[in-house]
Design a protein around this motif. Structure first.
Motif, mmCIF file in Angstrom:
data_model
loop_
_atom_site.group_PDB
_atom_site.id
_atom_site.type_symbol
_atom_site.label_atom_id
_atom_site.label_comp_id
_atom_site.label_asym_id
_atom_site.label_seq_id
_atom_site.Cartn_x
_atom_site.Cartn_y
_atom_site.Cartn_z
ATOM 1 N N GLU A 74 -9.330 -4.673 1.081
ATOM 2 C CA GLU A 74 -8.848 -4.930 -0.277
ATOM 3 C C GLU A 74 -7.552 -4.168 -0.547
ATOM 4 N N MET A 75 -7.509 -2.912 -0.107
ATOM 5 C CA MET A 75 -6.299 -2.113 -0.278
ATOM 6 C C MET A 75 -5.132 -2.761 0.456
ATOM 7 N N ARG A 76 -5.372 -3.210 1.667
ATOM 8 C CA ARG A 76 -4.316 -3.834 2.464
ATOM 9 C C ARG A 76 -3.764 -5.063 1.754
ATOM 10 N N GLN A 77 -4.661 -5.917 1.260
ATOM 11 C CA GLN A 77 -4.210 -7.112 0.555
ATOM 12 C C GLN A 77 -3.413 -6.739 -0.699
ATOM 13 N N ASP A 78 -3.887 -5.744 -1.420
ATOM 14 C CA ASP A 78 -3.211 -5.310 -2.643
ATOM 15 C C ASP A 78 -1.822 -4.752 -2.328
ATOM 16 N N ILE A 79 -1.738 -3.867 -1.364
ATOM 17 C CA ILE A 79 -0.453 -3.229 -1.028
ATOM 18 C C ILE A 79 0.526 -4.264 -0.479
ATOM 19 N N LEU A 80 0.065 -5.132 0.403
ATOM 20 C CA LEU A 80 0.973 -6.147 0.952
ATOM 21 C C LEU A 80 1.450 -7.101 -0.136
ATOM 22 N N ASP A 100 0.559 2.223 -10.651
ATOM 23 C CA ASP A 100 -0.560 1.514 -10.000
ATOM 24 C C ASP A 100 -0.964 2.191 -8.694
ATOM 25 N N LEU A 101 0.018 2.713 -7.969
ATOM 26 C CA LEU A 101 -0.273 3.343 -6.677
ATOM 27 C C LEU A 101 -1.066 4.633 -6.825
ATOM 28 N N GLU A 102 -1.100 5.183 -8.039
ATOM 29 C CA GLU A 102 -1.888 6.401 -8.256
ATOM 30 C C GLU A 102 -3.365 6.172 -7.961
ATOM 31 N N GLY A 103 -3.805 4.915 -8.016
ATOM 32 C CA GLY A 103 -5.183 4.603 -7.645
ATOM 33 C C GLY A 103 -5.476 4.902 -6.179
ATOM 34 N N TYR A 104 -4.427 5.016 -5.378
ATOM 35 C CA TYR A 104 -4.587 5.308 -3.946
ATOM 36 C C TYR A 104 -4.226 6.751 -3.603
ATOM 37 N N LYS A 105 -4.121 7.564 -4.611
ATOM 38 C CA LYS A 105 -3.689 8.956 -4.422
ATOM 39 C C LYS A 105 -4.567 9.705 -3.420
ATOM 40 N N ASN A 106 -5.840 9.390 -3.381
ATOM 41 C CA ASN A 106 -6.770 10.087 -2.487
ATOM 42 C C ASN A 106 -7.027 9.338 -1.185
ATOM 43 N N ASP A 107 -6.295 8.267 -0.967
ATOM 44 C CA ASP A 107 -6.445 7.493 0.269
ATOM 45 C C ASP A 107 -5.052 7.069 0.727
ATOM 46 N N LEU A 108 -4.407 7.927 1.454
ATOM 47 C CA LEU A 108 -3.014 7.699 1.832
ATOM 48 C C LEU A 108 -2.847 6.665 2.944
ATOM 49 N N ARG A 109 -3.922 5.972 3.291
ATOM 50 C CA ARG A 109 -3.781 4.893 4.278
ATOM 51 C C ARG A 109 -2.867 3.791 3.754
ATOM 52 N N ASP A 112 0.251 3.861 5.564
ATOM 53 C CA ASP A 112 0.193 3.220 6.891
ATOM 54 C C ASP A 112 0.461 1.727 6.749
ATOM 55 N N ILE A 113 -0.121 1.135 5.731
ATOM 56 C CA ILE A 113 0.065 -0.297 5.485
ATOM 57 C C ILE A 113 1.540 -0.587 5.219
ATOM 58 N N MET A 114 2.150 0.255 4.397
ATOM 59 C CA MET A 114 3.574 0.072 4.099
ATOM 60 C C MET A 114 4.443 0.258 5.340
ATOM 61 N N GLU A 115 4.149 1.276 6.133
ATOM 62 C CA GLU A 115 4.946 1.514 7.340
ATOM 63 C C GLU A 115 4.851 0.333 8.302
ATOM 64 N N LEU A 116 3.649 -0.191 8.472
ATOM 65 C CA LEU A 116 3.494 -1.325 9.384
ATOM 66 C C LEU A 116 4.146 -2.587 8.832
ATOM 67 N N TRP A 117 4.221 -2.723 7.511
ATOM 68 C CA TRP A 117 4.929 -3.850 6.907
ATOM 69 C C TRP A 117 6.402 -3.797 7.316
ATOM 70 N N TYR A 118 7.013 -2.638 7.143
ATOM 71 C CA TYR A 118 8.433 -2.532 7.481
ATOM 72 C C TYR A 118 8.662 -2.581 8.985
ATOM 73 N N ARG A 119 7.715 -2.126 9.752
ATOM 74 C CA ARG A 119 7.805 -2.277 11.209
ATOM 75 C C ARG A 119 7.819 -3.761 11.571
ATOM 76 N N ASP A 120 6.932 -4.523 10.923
ATOM 77 C CA ASP A 120 6.884 -5.964 11.185
ATOM 78 C C ASP A 120 8.152 -6.669 10.702
ATOM 79 N N LEU A 121 8.704 -6.227 9.564
ATOM 80 C CA LEU A 121 9.957 -6.821 9.093
ATOM 81 C C LEU A 121 11.080 -6.579 10.109
ATOM 82 N N LEU A 122 11.153 -5.367 10.623
ATOM 83 C CA LEU A 122 12.180 -5.058 11.634
ATOM 84 C C LEU A 122 11.959 -5.874 12.901
#
Length: 189
Positions: A74-80, A100-109, A112-122
């Motif tokens: 669910e987090m992955r779908q939301d962040i993407l 909105d991202l404060e909801g993920y303050k205690n789960d910094l994964r 990781d989702i964001m980093e892999l998004w930009y890795r895939d864009l590159l």
């Protein structure tokens, strides 16, 4: 009849007298392909196995946890979804996104989702082949978003890494997210 395991990131951290009496075993993370193969043999779908193996960062145990973790999906779908919408947002909307991202303050994964998004864009920008993408289920969105120059995409990936580093140094979460999102909104014009 005891065995002691001494763990260190660098063997040089131990005194020479200790190193002379131990067997040094270098343990490296498993490849994403190895983890994906393991998950597929366990009966998981190939696409899901490929995606989760990248997020597992070389640890089979982490991959197995992710398979069972519906919250991560669910987090992955939301962040993407947020990352796809970010370019068309106004700066004000982007600031609200930081809240909105404060909801993920205690789960910094989510970083990781964001980093892999930009890795895939590159990857999409540079190689133009979907076979090298991690998030193949989002390939259409990735190829649409990969229109920016590679240097700008690399800068955006660096902004996510910088945010992670700042949070590790106990920076203010909301402010860090606001700065990161403004860097991610940059258009290069």
């Amino acid at each position: 009849h005891a065995v002691f395991l001494l763990l260190a990131e660098r063997a040089e951290a131990f005194l020479p007298t200790i190193l002379s009496r131990v067997v040094v075993m270098k343990i490296r993370p498993l490849s994403a392909e190895t983890i994906a193969d393991y998950l597929m043999q366990a009966g998981h779908l190939a696409e899901e196995s490929h995606i989760l193996s990248a997020y597992a960062q070389g640890r089979i145990g982490q991959a197995l946890e992710l398979v069972e973790d519906e919250g991560f999906r669910e987090m992955r779908q939301d962040i993407l979804g947020k990352l796809e919408a970010l370019p068309s947002m106004s700066e004000g909307e982007a600031y609200l996104l930081a809240k909105d991202l404060e909801g993920y303050k205690n789960d910094l994964r989510f970083l990781d989702i964001m980093e892999l998004w930009y890795r895939d864009l590159l990857t999409a920008k540079s190689l133009r082949e979907e076979g090298y993408l991690i998030q193949r289920d989002k390939k259409d969105a990735i190829f649409r978003a990969a229109k920016e120059p590679a240097a700008l995409l690399a800068k955006k990936a660096a902004a996510v890494r910088t945010a992670r580093m700042r949070l590790a140094q106990n920076a203010n979460f909301r402010l860090t997210m606001e700065v990161m999102l403004m860097d991610l909104k940059e258009t290069g014009k």
